[in-house]
Design an enzyme around this catalytic site. Structure first.
Site, PDB file in Angstrom:
ATOM      1  N   ASP A  63       0.762  -1.212   0.349  1.00 32.86           N
ATOM      2  CA  ASP A  63      -0.225  -0.074  -0.694  1.00 32.86           C
ATOM      3  C   ASP A  63       1.004   1.139   0.383  1.00 32.86           C
ATOM      4  O   ASP A  63       0.671   2.148  -0.744  1.00 32.86           O
ATOM      5  CB  ASP A  63      -0.660  -0.044   1.517  1.00 32.86           C
ATOM      6  CG  ASP A  63      -1.997   0.332   1.585  1.00 32.86           C
ATOM      7  OD1 ASP A  63      -2.018   1.524  -0.055  1.00 32.86           O
ATOM      8  OD2 ASP A  63      -2.939   1.367   2.452  1.00 32.86           O
ATOM      9  N   GLY A  92       1.076  -9.948   4.085  1.00 30.41           N
ATOM     10  CA  GLY A  92       2.320  -9.354   5.196  1.00 30.41           C
ATOM     11  C   GLY A  92       1.700  -8.912   6.516  1.00 30.41           C
ATOM     12  O   GLY A  92       1.247  -9.714   7.475  1.00 30.41           O
ATOM     13  N   VAL A  93       1.520  -8.037   6.726  1.00 31.86           N
ATOM     14  CA  VAL A  93       0.834  -7.536   7.805  1.00 31.86           C
ATOM     15  C   VAL A  93      -0.343  -8.249   8.253  1.00 31.86           C
ATOM     16  O   VAL A  93      -0.499  -8.620   9.925  1.00 31.86           O
ATOM     17  CB  VAL A  93       0.894  -5.442   7.716  1.00 31.86           C
ATOM     18  CG1 VAL A  93      -0.112  -5.022   9.405  1.00 31.86           C
ATOM     19  CG2 VAL A  93       1.564  -5.122   7.729  1.00 31.86           C
ATOM     20  N   TYR A  94      -1.274  -8.129   8.019  1.00 33.78           N
ATOM     21  CA  TYR A  94      -2.071  -8.705   8.220  1.00 33.78           C
ATOM     22  C   TYR A  94      -2.411 -10.540   8.756  1.00 33.78           C
ATOM     23  O   TYR A  94      -3.332 -11.728   8.925  1.00 33.78           O
ATOM     24  CB  TYR A  94      -3.671  -8.309   7.213  1.00 33.78           C
ATOM     25  CG  TYR A  94      -4.000  -7.267   7.729  1.00 33.78           C
ATOM     26  CD1 TYR A  94      -3.463  -6.535   8.330  1.00 33.78           C
ATOM     27  CD2 TYR A  94      -5.067  -6.876   6.371  1.00 33.78           C
ATOM     28  CE1 TYR A  94      -4.290  -5.080   7.821  1.00 33.78           C
ATOM     29  CE2 TYR A  94      -5.527  -5.584   6.302  1.00 33.78           C
ATOM     30  CZ  TYR A  94      -5.141  -5.176   7.207  1.00 33.78           C
ATOM     31  OH  TYR A  94      -5.071  -3.298   6.679  1.00 33.78           O
TER      32      TYR A  94
END
Ligand code: AR6
Length: 188
Positions: A32, A123-125
């Site tokens: 993002d 990733g982050v999620y």
């Protein structure tokens, strides 16, 4: 047609790249952040104009929104919000599947014939890569075969081939490991 590549999605000259966004849709980290940096301030402004469905939510989890690509080589950015992974029993597979379905539908509605996806939610999620990949590949294959069926019907009905050709779907992986997971999954 499905392609698997290792690379940076912001460099791809396709009709649409998909952004693994968050619900506010105003940028963040990971892919993002890279997409917003490469597209420039105009992308942020375009995202601001996307109406909120409730305070702080422009794109609910599993849905998708489209903006121009601005400074990117891609014509459009399709923003979708993957689920945050808990244990797989809180609707995560269905939400992730609908990210792919909604992004592909939005791309088709906007006349796109090529689209590139990052590995949404992995990733982050925190979505486990193998599980997320199975969902991504299944949804894309189903979408492409459904579109092919529609083309066949149109051919039969009109006695000639319709103009729309098959969509090219690229899985753009950031690491060789991710690309190998996709390669073994698509082979199944
Ligand atoms: N090109 C292709 N893939 C990339 C790139 C790139 N330039 N950069 C990262 N990846 P993530 P998420 C891969 O964390 O898990 C953001 O802050 C990365 O290796 O970007 O859906 C949003 O604002 C990984 O495989 O997305 C949300 O808050 C994949 O992209 C949150 O992160 C997705 O990792 C979304 O988390």
């Amino acid at each position: 047609m499905i392609k698997i590549i290792k690379g940076d999605i912001t460099t791809l000259a396709v009709d649409a790249i998909v952004n693994a966004a968050n619900q506010v849709m105003l940028g963040g980290g990971g892919v993002d952040g890279s997409i917003h940096r490469a597209a420039g301030r105009e992308l942020y402004k375009a995202c601001l104009k996307v109406p909120e469905v409730r305070p702080g939510v422009r794109c609910p989890t599993g849905e998708a929104r489209i903006t121009p690509g601005f400074k990117l080589p891609a014509k459009f950015v399709i923003h979708t919000v993957g689920p945050v992974y808990r244990d797989g029993n809180h609707g995560e597979p269905e939400k992730l599947a609908s990210c792919y379905r909604n992004s592909l539908t939005l791309a088709a509605e906007n006349g796109c014939s090529s689209i590139a996806f990052p590995c949404i939610s992995t990733g982050v999620y925190g979505y486990p890569k193998e599980e997320a990949t199975k969902i991504a590949v299944k949804e894309v294959k189903e979408f492409l075969s459904h579109a092919e069926m529609q083309r066949c019907r149109a051919r039969e009905g009109q006695g000639r081939a319709p103009a729309r050709s098959e969509m090219e779907v690229i899985f753009c992986c950031f690491s060789e490991h991710d690309a190998n997971v996709y390669r073994s999954t698509t082979a199944c």
